[in-house]
Scaffold this motif. Structure first.
Motif, PDB file in Angstrom:
ATOM      1  N   VAL A  49      10.255  -5.254  -7.382  1.00  9.31           N
ATOM      2  CA  VAL A  49      10.882  -4.104  -6.736  1.00  9.31           C
ATOM      3  C   VAL A  49      11.098  -3.051  -7.823  1.00  9.31           C
ATOM      4  N   GLY A  50      10.396  -1.943  -7.696  1.00 10.69           N
ATOM      5  CA  GLY A  50      10.536  -0.902  -8.716  1.00 10.69           C
ATOM      6  C   GLY A  50       9.579   0.232  -8.485  1.00 10.69           C
ATOM      7  N   ASP A  51       9.762   1.286  -9.237  1.00  9.95           N
ATOM      8  CA  ASP A  51       8.906   2.468  -9.167  1.00  9.95           C
ATOM      9  C   ASP A  51       7.588   2.151  -9.871  1.00  9.95           C
ATOM     10  N   LEU A  52       6.504   2.282  -9.145  1.00  8.55           N
ATOM     11  CA  LEU A  52       5.207   1.922  -9.729  1.00  8.55           C
ATOM     12  C   LEU A  52       4.910   2.738 -10.985  1.00  8.55           C
ATOM     13  N   TYR A  53       5.465   3.953 -11.045  1.00 12.50           N
ATOM     14  CA  TYR A  53       5.204   4.790 -12.222  1.00 12.50           C
ATOM     15  C   TYR A  53       5.898   4.239 -13.470  1.00 12.50           C
ATOM     16  N   GLU A  54       6.916   3.389 -13.252  1.00 13.28           N
ATOM     17  CA  GLU A  54       7.548   2.712 -14.401  1.00 13.28           C
ATOM     18  C   GLU A  54       6.948   1.333 -14.605  1.00 13.28           C
ATOM     19  N   GLN A  94      -1.540  -4.326   9.928  1.00  8.08           N
ATOM     20  CA  GLN A  94      -2.971  -3.992   9.937  1.00  8.08           C
ATOM     21  C   GLN A  94      -3.577  -4.087   8.540  1.00  8.08           C
ATOM     22  N   HIS A  95      -2.752  -3.929   7.523  1.00  8.52           N
ATOM     23  CA  HIS A  95      -3.248  -4.097   6.157  1.00  8.52           C
ATOM     24  C   HIS A  95      -3.224  -5.577   5.763  1.00  8.52           C
ATOM     25  N   VAL A  96      -2.113  -6.230   6.079  1.00  9.66           N
ATOM     26  CA  VAL A  96      -1.906  -7.610   5.598  1.00  9.66           C
ATOM     27  C   VAL A  96      -2.932  -8.592   6.176  1.00  9.66           C
ATOM     28  N   CYS A 149      -7.685   0.055  -1.588  1.00 14.27           N
ATOM     29  CA  CYS A 149      -6.576   0.921  -1.179  1.00 14.27           C
ATOM     30  C   CYS A 149      -6.183   0.628   0.273  1.00 14.27           C
ATOM     31  N   SER A 150      -5.095   1.231   0.685  1.00 17.74           N
ATOM     32  CA  SER A 150      -4.712   1.150   2.094  1.00 17.74           C
ATOM     33  C   SER A 150      -5.474   2.249   2.844  1.00 17.74           C
ATOM     34  N   ARG A 151      -5.432   2.165   4.165  1.00 18.43           N
ATOM     35  CA  ARG A 151      -6.268   3.072   4.958  1.00 18.43           C
ATOM     36  C   ARG A 151      -5.947   4.535   4.722  1.00 18.43           C
ATOM     37  N   ALA A 186     -13.441   1.453   0.537  1.00 16.10           N
ATOM     38  CA  ALA A 186     -12.466   0.888  -0.408  1.00 16.10           C
ATOM     39  C   ALA A 186     -11.200   0.435   0.300  1.00 16.10           C
ATOM     40  N   TYR A 187     -11.061   0.740   1.586  1.00 17.37           N
ATOM     41  CA  TYR A 187      -9.790   0.340   2.184  1.00 17.37           C
ATOM     42  C   TYR A 187      -9.853  -1.031   2.836  1.00 17.37           C
ATOM     43  N   ILE A 188      -8.689  -1.674   2.747  1.00 18.68           N
ATOM     44  CA  ILE A 188      -8.587  -3.081   3.121  1.00 18.68           C
ATOM     45  C   ILE A 188      -7.743  -3.197   4.384  1.00 18.68           C
ATOM     46  N   GLY A 189      -8.123  -4.104   5.255  1.00 23.41           N
ATOM     47  CA  GLY A 189      -7.295  -4.318   6.441  1.00 23.41           C
ATOM     48  C   GLY A 189      -8.125  -4.600   7.665  1.00 23.41           C
ATOM     49  N   ILE A 190      -7.472  -4.559   8.795  1.00 21.39           N
ATOM     50  CA  ILE A 190      -8.141  -4.961  10.034  1.00 21.39           C
ATOM     51  C   ILE A 190      -9.320  -4.072  10.375  1.00 21.39           C
ATOM     52  N   ALA A 226       2.993  -7.930  -5.364  1.00 17.87           N
ATOM     53  CA  ALA A 226       3.255  -6.597  -4.814  1.00 17.87           C
ATOM     54  C   ALA A 226       4.276  -5.847  -5.653  1.00 17.87           C
ATOM     55  N   VAL A 227       4.010  -4.560  -5.836  1.00 17.73           N
ATOM     56  CA  VAL A 227       4.974  -3.674  -6.487  1.00 17.73           C
ATOM     57  C   VAL A 227       5.351  -2.608  -5.461  1.00 17.73           C
ATOM     58  N   ASP A 228       6.627  -2.509  -5.161  1.00 18.41           N
ATOM     59  CA  ASP A 228       7.060  -1.469  -4.220  1.00 18.41           C
ATOM     60  C   ASP A 228       8.509  -1.105  -4.533  1.00 18.41           C
ATOM     61  N   ILE A 229       8.818   0.148  -4.326  1.00 19.55           N
ATOM     62  CA  ILE A 229      10.151   0.644  -4.656  1.00 19.55           C
ATOM     63  C   ILE A 229      11.198   0.206  -3.619  1.00 19.55           C
ATOM     64  N   ASN A 230      10.705  -0.130  -2.438  1.00 20.16           N
ATOM     65  CA  ASN A 230      11.606  -0.498  -1.344  1.00 20.16           C
ATOM     66  C   ASN A 230      11.685  -2.020  -1.211  1.00 20.16           C
ATOM     67  N   GLU A 231      12.858  -2.567  -1.489  1.00 18.14           N
ATOM     68  CA  GLU A 231      12.977  -4.033  -1.472  1.00 18.14           C
ATOM     69  C   GLU A 231      12.762  -4.617  -0.077  1.00 18.14           C
ATOM     70  N   VAL A 258       2.082  -0.193  -1.559  1.00 22.38           N
ATOM     71  CA  VAL A 258       1.531  -0.497  -0.227  1.00 22.38           C
ATOM     72  C   VAL A 258       2.664  -1.143   0.558  1.00 22.38           C
ATOM     73  N   SER A 259       3.011  -0.566   1.726  1.00 25.29           N
ATOM     74  CA  SER A 259       4.190  -1.094   2.438  1.00 25.29           C
ATOM     75  C   SER A 259       3.941  -2.462   3.059  1.00 25.29           C
ATOM     76  N   GLY A 260       2.667  -2.743   3.405  1.00 23.05           N
ATOM     77  CA  GLY A 260       2.355  -4.066   3.942  1.00 23.05           C
ATOM     78  C   GLY A 260       2.464  -4.150   5.450  1.00 23.05           C
ATOM     79  N   GLY A 315      -1.672   2.159  -2.713  1.00 22.82           N
ATOM     80  CA  GLY A 315      -1.152   2.590  -1.409  1.00 22.82           C
ATOM     81  C   GLY A 315      -0.650   4.020  -1.448  1.00 22.82           C
ATOM     82  N   MET A 316      -0.034   4.411  -0.357  1.00 18.94           N
ATOM     83  CA  MET A 316       0.473   5.781  -0.207  1.00 18.94           C
ATOM     84  C   MET A 316       1.675   6.034  -1.123  1.00 18.94           C
ATOM     85  N   GLY A 317       2.116   5.014  -1.832  1.00 19.01           N
ATOM     86  CA  GLY A 317       3.187   5.185  -2.816  1.00 19.01           C
ATOM     87  C   GLY A 317       2.759   6.053  -3.996  1.00 19.01           C
ATOM     88  N   PHE A 318       1.458   6.263  -4.147  1.00 14.24           N
ATOM     89  CA  PHE A 318       0.981   7.172  -5.194  1.00 14.24           C
ATOM     90  C   PHE A 318       1.184   8.607  -4.711  1.00 14.24           C
TER      91      PHE A 318
HETATM   92  C1  LIG Z   1      -5.336   0.374  14.941  1.00 14.04           C
HETATM   93  C2  LIG Z   1      -4.886   0.542  13.520  1.00 14.04           C
HETATM   94  C3  LIG Z   1      -5.677   0.008  12.517  1.00 14.04           C
HETATM   95  C4  LIG Z   1      -5.258   0.129  11.192  1.00 14.04           C
HETATM   96  N1  LIG Z   1      -6.046  -0.419  10.217  1.00 14.04           N
HETATM   97  C5  LIG Z   1      -5.609  -0.385   8.944  1.00 14.04           C
HETATM   98  C6  LIG Z   1      -6.345  -1.017   7.913  1.00 14.04           C
HETATM   99  O1  LIG Z   1      -7.410  -1.610   8.139  1.00 14.04           O
HETATM  100  N2  LIG Z   1      -5.865  -0.956   6.656  1.00 14.04           N
HETATM  101  C7  LIG Z   1      -4.696  -0.328   6.327  1.00 14.04           C
HETATM  102  O2  LIG Z   1      -4.318  -0.304   5.148  1.00 14.04           O
HETATM  103  N3  LIG Z   1      -3.991   0.294   7.292  1.00 14.04           N
HETATM  104  C8  LIG Z   1      -4.417   0.281   8.572  1.00 14.04           C
HETATM  105  N4  LIG Z   1      -3.691   0.910   9.526  1.00 14.04           N
HETATM  106  C9  LIG Z   1      -2.537   1.730   9.097  1.00 14.04           C
HETATM  107  C10 LIG Z   1      -1.296   0.890   8.853  1.00 14.04           C
HETATM  108  O3  LIG Z   1      -0.588   0.717  10.052  1.00 14.04           O
HETATM  109  C11 LIG Z   1      -0.358   1.556   7.833  1.00 14.04           C
HETATM  110  O4  LIG Z   1      -0.051   2.839   8.289  1.00 14.04           O
HETATM  111  C12 LIG Z   1      -0.956   1.656   6.446  1.00 14.04           C
HETATM  112  O5  LIG Z   1      -1.428   0.392   6.027  1.00 14.04           O
HETATM  113  C13 LIG Z   1       0.132   2.132   5.493  1.00 14.04           C
HETATM  114  O6  LIG Z   1      -0.418   2.353   4.230  1.00 14.04           O
HETATM  115  P1  LIG Z   1       0.507   2.299   2.947  1.00 14.04           P
HETATM  116  O7  LIG Z   1       1.217   0.993   2.929  1.00 14.04           O
HETATM  117  O8  LIG Z   1      -0.315   2.664   1.789  1.00 14.04           O
HETATM  118  O9  LIG Z   1       1.509   3.503   3.217  1.00 14.04           O
HETATM  119  P2  LIG Z   1       3.024   3.508   3.620  1.00 14.04           P
HETATM  120  O10 LIG Z   1       3.289   2.662   4.810  1.00 14.04           O
HETATM  121  O11 LIG Z   1       3.420   4.941   3.676  1.00 14.04           O
HETATM  122  O12 LIG Z   1       3.746   2.792   2.417  1.00 14.04           O
HETATM  123  C14 LIG Z   1       3.872   3.341   1.133  1.00 14.04           C
HETATM  124  C15 LIG Z   1       4.713   2.384   0.322  1.00 14.04           C
HETATM  125  O13 LIG Z   1       4.842   2.882  -0.991  1.00 14.04           O
HETATM  126  C16 LIG Z   1       6.161   2.662  -1.432  1.00 14.04           C
HETATM  127  N5  LIG Z   1       6.428   3.626  -2.499  1.00 14.04           N
HETATM  128  C17 LIG Z   1       6.621   4.963  -2.409  1.00 14.04           C
HETATM  129  N6  LIG Z   1       6.775   5.484  -3.646  1.00 14.04           N
HETATM  130  C18 LIG Z   1       6.692   4.459  -4.521  1.00 14.04           C
HETATM  131  C19 LIG Z   1       6.771   4.361  -5.937  1.00 14.04           C
HETATM  132  N7  LIG Z   1       6.970   5.442  -6.714  1.00 14.04           N
HETATM  133  N8  LIG Z   1       6.672   3.140  -6.491  1.00 14.04           N
HETATM  134  C20 LIG Z   1       6.480   2.029  -5.738  1.00 14.04           C
HETATM  135  N9  LIG Z   1       6.373   2.064  -4.385  1.00 14.04           N
HETATM  136  C21 LIG Z   1       6.485   3.272  -3.792  1.00 14.04           C
HETATM  137  C22 LIG Z   1       7.024   2.832  -0.203  1.00 14.04           C
HETATM  138  O14 LIG Z   1       8.258   2.167  -0.347  1.00 14.04           O
HETATM  139  C23 LIG Z   1       6.139   2.199   0.862  1.00 14.04           C
HETATM  140  O15 LIG Z   1       6.426   0.818   1.017  1.00 14.04           O
HETATM  141  C24 LIG Z   1      -4.064   0.805  10.859  1.00 14.04           C
HETATM  142  C25 LIG Z   1      -3.287   1.336  11.887  1.00 14.04           C
HETATM  143  C26 LIG Z   1      -3.695   1.200  13.196  1.00 14.04           C
HETATM  144  C27 LIG Z   1      -2.818   1.767  14.275  1.00 14.04           C
END
Ligand SMILES: Cc1cc2nc3c(=O)[nH]c(=O)nc-3n(C[C@H](O)[C@H](O)[C@H](O)COP(=O)(O)OP(=O)(O)OC[C@H]3O[C@@H](n4cnc5c(N)ncnc54)[C@H](O)[C@@H]3O)c2cc1C
Length: 306
Positions: A289-294, A258-260, A219-221, A234-238, A271-276, A253-255, A194-197
């Motif tokens: 719950v933790g930093d993915l880099y650790e 649209q992803h879930v 990956c996430s979108r 490679a991206y997963i979701g709706i 799931a591994v995420d820094i934000n509980e 991946v925040s979850g 996810g965008m946590g990278f």
């Molecule tokens: C119509 C529509 C369709 C969509 N379709 C899709 C889809 O098919 N698939 C999809 O994925 N998204 C889709 N989206 C986008 C979706 O709403 C989210 O924006 C997207 O899934 C967020 O991706 P993410 O979780 O990777 O990023 P973010 O929401 O930015 O989450 C990043 C996460 O990483 C964590 N993080 C940060 N640093 C670290 C670290 N060092 N260690 C551990 N964790 C860390 C944060 O706490 C956060 O929870 C769609 C949106 C819309 C409006």
């Protein structure tokens, strides 16, 4: 079996799943294919009848009118197509020619007392819409909703039909898609980045974990569409791939919904995420719950020594 569903999917595996759907509804599955090579597979996989459509025209959609005729001739109660780009296109046209209702991209479907009870996701997955449509109707169903039947010895009748295409639309150009990834919908294990990278190079960490697990990378979108770190397939979701692996492991991946919706048929979600409070933990069976880099290097080491 009383009644027939006519089935078409441009992916043979999805067509087999639609045969299962037909059987579960107590209906004969009449499978339509443009590829004589796959006809025997369908004939051995529970189809009641297989129709091989012959034609010179290279545009599948141009056979919609002729196919509507076949559906009517079979006295079918439904035309069920796989929810692919071409399946949707074909289904819409067949529904138009037959003047039947169309329910597209159902996330769940069952047949009960002469009607389809369906669920569809609306508003980017925020709302589930339940619908009931009496037969006859046209449906499009994505892959991964039904277990395909096992291939058996018994072979259904295979009939070849010579259909007349609609020639008003012709193919001007065909160019290949830049498809670099694997078919995630068939993956047994997935590590999802996810965008946590923080940087593209850091995806190597996800790659290393995937290698130890024998998993594919998803990956996430945002990772694919915004950052362009991985290909779009490679991206997963709706709006991406719907997956159903034995193990789905997300990293940063925040979850969001649209992803879930794309992962909820996974057997085990970790799931591994820094934000509980990240919503992914509500969907997960196990959460770290933790930093993915650790966490990821620790996971890799633990798995290697296991
Ligand atoms: C119509 C529509 C369709 C969509 N379709 C899709 C889809 O098919 N698939 C999809 O994925 N998204 C889709 N989206 C986008 C979706 O709403 C989210 O924006 C997207 O899934 C967020 O991706 P993410 O979780 O990777 O990023 P973010 O929401 O930015 O989450 C990043 C996460 O990483 C964590 N993080 C940060 N640093 C670290 C670290 N060092 N260690 C551990 N964790 C860390 C944060 O706490 C956060 O929870 C769609 C949106 C819309 C409006």
């Amino acid at each position: 079996m009383a009644g027939t569903f006519v089935i078409y999917a441009d992916k043979p595996a999805v067509a087999c799943e639609l045969i299962s759907f037909s059987i579960s509804a107590g209906k004969k599955a009449c499978v339509v294919t443009f590829d004589a090579g796959t006809a025997r597979r369908f004939a051995r996989s529970g189809a009641g009848k297989v129709l091989v459509l012959e034609g010179e025209n290279r545009l599948l959609e141009n056979y919609a009118r002729a196919l509507a005729g076949v559906v009517a001739q079979e006295g079918a109660e439904a035309f069920v197509a796989g929810s692919t780009v071409r399946g949707r296109e074909l289904a819409a046209r067949v529904a138009g020619y037959l003047d039947w209702p169309l329910i597209s991209d159902v996330s769940s479907v069952r047949y009960e007392d002469g009607a389809f009870i369906t669920e569809r996701l609306m508003y980017g997955g925020a709302v589930v819409r339940k619908e009931k449509a009496p037969v006859p109707a046209v449906l499009t169903i994505p892959g991964g909703k039904f277990e395909p039947p096992a291939e058996g010895e018994e072979e259904a009748e295979i009939v070849t039909l010579d259909l007349q295409p609609d020639t008003r639309i012709s193919l001007v150009e065909r160019s290949p898609l830049d498809k670099r990834g694997v078919d995630l919908s068939a993956a047994e294990k997935i590590v999802c980045a996810g965008m946590g990278f923080a940087k593209k190079e850091d995806l190597a960490l996800a790659g290393e974990l995937a290698q130890v697990l024998g998993a594919e990378i998803g990956c996430s979108r945002g990772v694919a569409e915004e950052r362009k770190w991985l290909p779009a397939d490679a991206y997963i979701g709706i709006s991406g791939a719907t997956v159903k692996p034995r193990l789905y492991l997300s990293l940063g991946v925040s979850g969001q919904v649209q992803h879930v919706v794309g992962i909820r048929d996974s057997k085990l979600i970790v799931a591994v995420d820094i934000n509980e409070n990240a919503p992914i933990f509500r969907a997960a069976d196990y959460g770290i719950v933790g930093d993915l880099y650790e966490v990821v290097p620790l996971l890799i080491r633990a798995l290697q020594s296991a």
